[in-house]
Design a protein around this motif. Structure first.
Motif, mmCIF file in Angstrom:
data_model
loop_
_atom_site.group_PDB
_atom_site.id
_atom_site.type_symbol
_atom_site.label_atom_id
_atom_site.label_comp_id
_atom_site.label_asym_id
_atom_site.label_seq_id
_atom_site.Cartn_x
_atom_site.Cartn_y
_atom_site.Cartn_z
ATOM 1 N N LEU A 28 64.895 37.950 45.700
ATOM 2 C CA LEU A 28 65.741 37.715 46.897
ATOM 3 C C LEU A 28 65.530 36.140 47.214
ATOM 4 C CD1 LEU A 28 64.881 40.501 49.134
ATOM 5 C CD2 LEU A 28 67.125 39.891 48.307
ATOM 6 N N VAL A 29 64.019 35.707 46.943
ATOM 7 C CA VAL A 29 63.413 34.263 46.858
ATOM 8 C C VAL A 29 64.239 33.707 45.901
ATOM 9 C CG1 VAL A 29 61.765 32.726 46.756
ATOM 10 C CG2 VAL A 29 61.337 34.902 47.990
ATOM 11 N N GLY A 30 64.500 34.102 44.521
ATOM 12 C CA GLY A 30 64.951 33.515 43.646
ATOM 13 C C GLY A 30 66.475 33.049 43.909
ATOM 14 N N MET A 31 67.248 34.008 44.813
ATOM 15 C CA MET A 31 68.550 33.798 45.039
ATOM 16 C C MET A 31 68.591 32.403 45.840
ATOM 17 S SD MET A 31 70.025 37.506 46.404
ATOM 18 C CE MET A 31 71.526 36.831 46.625
ATOM 19 N N VAL A 32 67.697 32.086 46.635
ATOM 20 C CA VAL A 32 67.664 30.783 47.583
ATOM 21 C C VAL A 32 67.099 29.722 46.469
ATOM 22 C CG1 VAL A 32 67.150 29.464 49.439
ATOM 23 C CG2 VAL A 32 67.312 32.065 49.414
ATOM 24 N N SER B 268 55.438 44.062 29.174
ATOM 25 C CA SER B 268 56.496 44.496 29.353
ATOM 26 C C SER B 268 56.567 44.331 31.186
ATOM 27 C CB SER B 268 56.540 45.975 29.082
ATOM 28 O OG SER B 268 56.725 46.018 27.823
ATOM 29 N N ALA B 269 55.562 44.792 31.533
ATOM 30 C CA ALA B 269 55.538 44.466 33.134
ATOM 31 C C ALA B 269 55.889 43.024 33.524
ATOM 32 C CB ALA B 269 54.173 44.758 33.708
ATOM 33 N N ALA B 270 55.481 42.145 32.899
ATOM 34 C CA ALA B 270 56.066 40.772 33.253
ATOM 35 C C ALA B 270 57.282 40.415 33.038
ATOM 36 C CB ALA B 270 55.237 39.692 32.357
ATOM 37 N N ALA B 271 58.252 41.239 32.223
ATOM 38 C CA ALA B 271 59.484 41.093 31.632
ATOM 39 C C ALA B 271 60.229 41.849 32.638
ATOM 40 C CB ALA B 271 59.829 41.831 30.188
ATOM 41 N N ILE B 272 59.761 43.032 33.183
ATOM 42 C CA ILE B 272 60.477 43.755 34.085
ATOM 43 C C ILE B 272 60.737 42.910 35.622
ATOM 44 C CG2 ILE B 272 60.432 45.878 35.641
ATOM 45 C CD1 ILE B 272 59.136 47.406 33.313
ATOM 46 N N HIS B 273 59.394 42.460 36.040
ATOM 47 C CA HIS B 273 59.415 41.497 37.190
ATOM 48 C C HIS B 273 60.366 40.273 36.757
ATOM 49 C CE1 HIS B 273 57.608 39.469 40.593
ATOM 50 N NE2 HIS B 273 57.592 38.394 40.057
ATOM 51 N N ALA B 274 60.042 39.552 35.826
ATOM 52 C CA ALA B 274 60.880 38.565 35.544
ATOM 53 C C ALA B 274 62.439 38.953 35.539
ATOM 54 C CB ALA B 274 60.742 37.589 34.320
ATOM 55 N N PHE B 275 62.666 40.105 34.915
ATOM 56 C CA PHE B 275 64.138 40.653 34.885
ATOM 57 C C PHE B 275 64.651 40.717 36.352
ATOM 58 C CE2 PHE B 275 67.284 44.047 35.095
ATOM 59 C CZ PHE B 275 68.005 43.657 34.152
ATOM 60 N N GLY B 276 63.758 41.264 37.283
ATOM 61 C CA GLY B 276 64.575 41.460 38.611
ATOM 62 C C GLY B 276 64.563 40.104 39.318
ATOM 63 N N GLN B 277 63.369 39.202 39.156
ATOM 64 C CA GLN B 277 63.578 37.938 39.827
ATOM 65 C C GLN B 277 64.746 36.936 39.091
ATOM 66 O OE1 GLN B 277 60.085 35.470 39.228
ATOM 67 N NE2 GLN B 277 60.775 33.931 40.216
ATOM 68 N N VAL C 33 67.499 37.947 37.070
ATOM 69 C CA VAL C 33 68.990 38.626 37.221
ATOM 70 C C VAL C 33 69.459 38.504 38.516
ATOM 71 C CG1 VAL C 33 70.302 40.750 36.714
ATOM 72 C CG2 VAL C 33 68.653 39.872 34.952
ATOM 73 N N ALA C 34 68.566 39.130 39.451
ATOM 74 C CA ALA C 34 69.137 39.018 40.807
ATOM 75 C C ALA C 34 68.898 37.665 41.391
ATOM 76 C CB ALA C 34 68.006 40.035 41.609
ATOM 77 N N GLY C 35 67.906 37.128 41.128
ATOM 78 C CA GLY C 35 68.069 35.827 41.825
ATOM 79 C C GLY C 35 68.969 34.711 41.322
ATOM 80 N N LEU C 36 68.929 34.833 39.986
ATOM 81 C CA LEU C 36 69.628 33.597 39.245
ATOM 82 C C LEU C 36 71.161 34.208 38.787
ATOM 83 C CD1 LEU C 36 70.025 30.771 38.198
ATOM 84 C CD2 LEU C 36 68.963 31.713 35.930
ATOM 85 N N GLY C 37 71.350 35.336 38.486
ATOM 86 C CA GLY C 37 72.637 35.802 38.152
ATOM 87 C C GLY C 37 73.507 36.096 39.081
ATOM 88 N N ILE C 38 72.997 36.873 40.074
ATOM 89 C CA ILE C 38 73.831 37.471 41.156
ATOM 90 C C ILE C 38 73.887 36.356 42.449
ATOM 91 C CG2 ILE C 38 73.722 38.885 43.367
ATOM 92 C CD1 ILE C 38 72.365 41.144 41.691
ATOM 93 N N GLY C 39 72.502 35.802 42.649
ATOM 94 C CA GLY C 39 72.654 34.565 43.563
ATOM 95 C C GLY C 39 73.574 33.451 43.385
ATOM 96 N N SER C 40 73.571 32.943 42.110
ATOM 97 C CA SER C 40 74.461 31.763 41.746
ATOM 98 C C SER C 40 75.941 32.088 41.746
ATOM 99 C CB SER C 40 74.237 31.267 40.211
ATOM 100 O OG SER C 40 74.541 32.340 39.268
ATOM 101 N N VAL C 41 76.137 33.449 41.467
ATOM 102 C CA VAL C 41 77.834 33.785 41.451
ATOM 103 C C VAL C 41 78.060 34.108 42.997
ATOM 104 C CG1 VAL C 41 79.266 35.527 41.125
ATOM 105 C CG2 VAL C 41 77.764 34.902 39.420
ATOM 106 N N LEU C 42 77.044 34.706 43.658
ATOM 107 C CA LEU C 42 77.472 34.767 45.223
ATOM 108 C C LEU C 42 77.523 33.503 45.819
ATOM 109 C CD1 LEU C 42 77.536 36.822 47.534
ATOM 110 C CD2 LEU C 42 75.132 36.780 47.674
ATOM 111 N N LEU C 43 76.803 32.582 45.531
ATOM 112 C CA LEU C 43 76.705 31.253 46.134
ATOM 113 C C LEU C 43 78.001 30.432 45.853
ATOM 114 C CD1 LEU C 43 75.173 29.216 47.925
ATOM 115 C CD2 LEU C 43 73.820 28.450 46.231
ATOM 116 N N GLY C 44 78.048 30.618 44.507
ATOM 117 C CA GLY C 44 79.458 29.886 44.065
ATOM 118 C C GLY C 44 80.915 30.475 44.571
ATOM 119 N N SER C 45 80.938 31.544 44.778
ATOM 120 C CA SER C 45 81.995 32.288 45.445
ATOM 121 C C SER C 45 82.177 32.189 47.003
ATOM 122 C CB SER C 45 81.822 33.960 45.340
ATOM 123 O OG SER C 45 82.923 34.606 45.784
#
Length: 444
Positions: free
Chosen positions: A231-235, A352-361, A363-375
């Motif tokens: 969520l912080v990554g989205m911002v 693997s734990a670091a990858a899972i955490h970074a995946f959430g940060q 994909v959610a923050g940068l992937g979803i956040g950037s598209v949502l913000l652009g839209s």
């Protein structure tokens, strides 16, 4: 083996060289990753793109490739040389960044930017895993803070050099110039950094990914920290991607001016926040591990009002002054979160734990956040424009520099960023819940 090595701490000289070189890798990782946000406004105008498409180039494309390779590369890091993986992905993302300058269409550029995602996918899990082997728990956040200085330094280099090169020679040359140095750095990594021994693992084979996933899913602290970071990554990611376009559109600065201001103010804020955040988190965490959840929660409480008030300023100086403070608070949480998650799993699960955490940060923050913000930006721009915004301001034959189009796109981006900032309230709740669970779940 010396007593220092037995405790997982390298000799001083080698330890500092390790931090210095990998800090440079992190720096060029962020240079190549940030390049799209620096020259994005020039690309948008030349290729007649919407903010949604710009968000896809800057965020979604990167996170999609990360999603595809992040977990497999983390699993590989638990079985093979982590230094070899870092050297390989550094060379690959550098070449692909340079190739981005040769793209002739949105689709070609999108494919190139997907390839840059291999950098974060292969680098972060291997790095965090090695930090856990080379430094004791009470020093890991500080060590990561030093390496993480590559983030603001890379952003500053990308903004300053990329903005100037784009102004003088075009955005294509900026990609070529920023991508090339990474090839030399990959050689330096493989030639001078030895693979550290895996402490506390012995000859035990790395567990299956399903085992790791079940392990972290049962950890309430890990789940809440990961959601909060996403969520912080989205911002934070949205701010990095659209800060320079906002300075150009709303305040009338050119790319070189906006890049220089961004490099000095925002990058310095991130550097100060990351370094102090790691040191403070280590100090407080030794007293009570719950501070690893309380600290980011308190920082988000500080960042949110500063961020919202900054976006309402009509003068760019006031905007950047307030955003400086907000950015420092936003990024101070990173070292603490990245390192404390390693204390929630067994040694052979750390990459693997670091990858899972970074995946959430990511994909959610940068992937979803950037598209949502652009839209949202496109939607608010259409509402602000008196006429057919898409036909007149976007697409072939459009005039994106027309006064009405520039004002509408500036207003749309400003309002989209205001709305996106409110997700920090949600993040605060997750960090507080993580603090409650940490005492029961953390290990050394």
């Amino acid at each position: 083996m010396s007593n220092a090595l037995a405790r997982g701490v390298t000799p001083a000289g080698r330890g500092w060289w390790f931090l210095l070189v990998l800090g440079f890798v992190y720096m060029f990782n962020f240079v190549d990753r940030t390049a799209i946000s620096v020259v994005g406004e020039a690309i948008r105008r030349e290729l007649h793109l919407s903010d949604l498409q710009l968000g896809m180039l800057g965020g979604l494309s990167f996170s999609l490739f990360y999603a595809a390779l992040g977990i497999p590369l983390a699993r590989l890091a638990e079985r093979r040389s982590r230094i070899g993986i870092i050297a390989a992905v550094t060379a690959i993302w550098s070449v692909i960044t340079a190739l981005s300058g040769m793209a002739g269409s949105f689709a070609q550029l999108l494919v190139c930017r997907m390839g840059v995602g291999i950098g974060e996918a292969g680098f972060t899990p291997a790095l965090v895993s090695m930090l856990s082997d080379r430094f004791p728990p009470e020093r890991r956040a500080a060590a990561f803070s030093i390496i993480a200085l590559g983030v603001p330094t890379g952003a500053a280099i990308a903004a300053t050099a990329g903005g100037l090169i784009a102004k003088l020679y075009g955005w294509r040359m900026a990609f070529l110039a920023l991508g090339a140095p990474g090839l030399l750095l990959a050689l330096l990594v493989i030639a001078t950094i030895p693979e550290p021994p895996r402490h506390d693992a012995g000859d035990v084979a790395a567990p299956s990914f399903g085992t790791v996933l079940r392990r972290v899913s049962r950890s309430r602290a890990f789940v809440h920290l990961t959601i909060g970071s996403g969520l912080v990554g989205m911002v934070g990611y949205g701010l990095n991607l659209f800060m320079i376009p906002l300075l150009v559109r709303r305040y009338g600065l050119d790319l070189a001016q906006a890049g220089g201001i961004f490099a000095f103010s925002s990058s310095l804020a991130i550097a100060i926040g990351s370094l102090l955040g790691g040191l403070v988190a280590d100090a407080l965490g030794r007293r009570d591990i719950r501070w690893f959840g309380w600290t980011p929660a308190l920082l988000m409480m500080i960042a949110l009002p500063l961020y919202l008030v900054a976006l309402l300023q009509s003068d760019w100086r006031a905007f950047m002054a307030l955003m400086f403070l907000a950015s420092a608070a936003l990024y101070a949480f990173l070292p603490a979160i990245m390192t404390v998650t390693q204390r929630l799993v067994e040694p052979r699960m750390r990459a693997s734990a670091a990858a899972i955490h970074a995946f959430g940060q990511t994909v959610a923050g940068l992937g979803i956040g950037s598209v949502l913000l652009g839209s949202l930006s496109d939607r608010f721009a259409r509402l602000a424009y008196r006429g057919d915004y898409r036909a007149i301001c976007i697409g072939k034959g459009a005039q994106p520099l027309a006064a009405g189009c520039t004002q509408a796109s500036a207003s749309g981006l400003q309002h989209a960023m205001l709305v996106a900032g409110l997700v920090l309230i949600w993040a605060i709740a997750h960090y507080l819940l993580a603090a409650r669970a940490l005492p029961r779940e953390a290990r050394s």
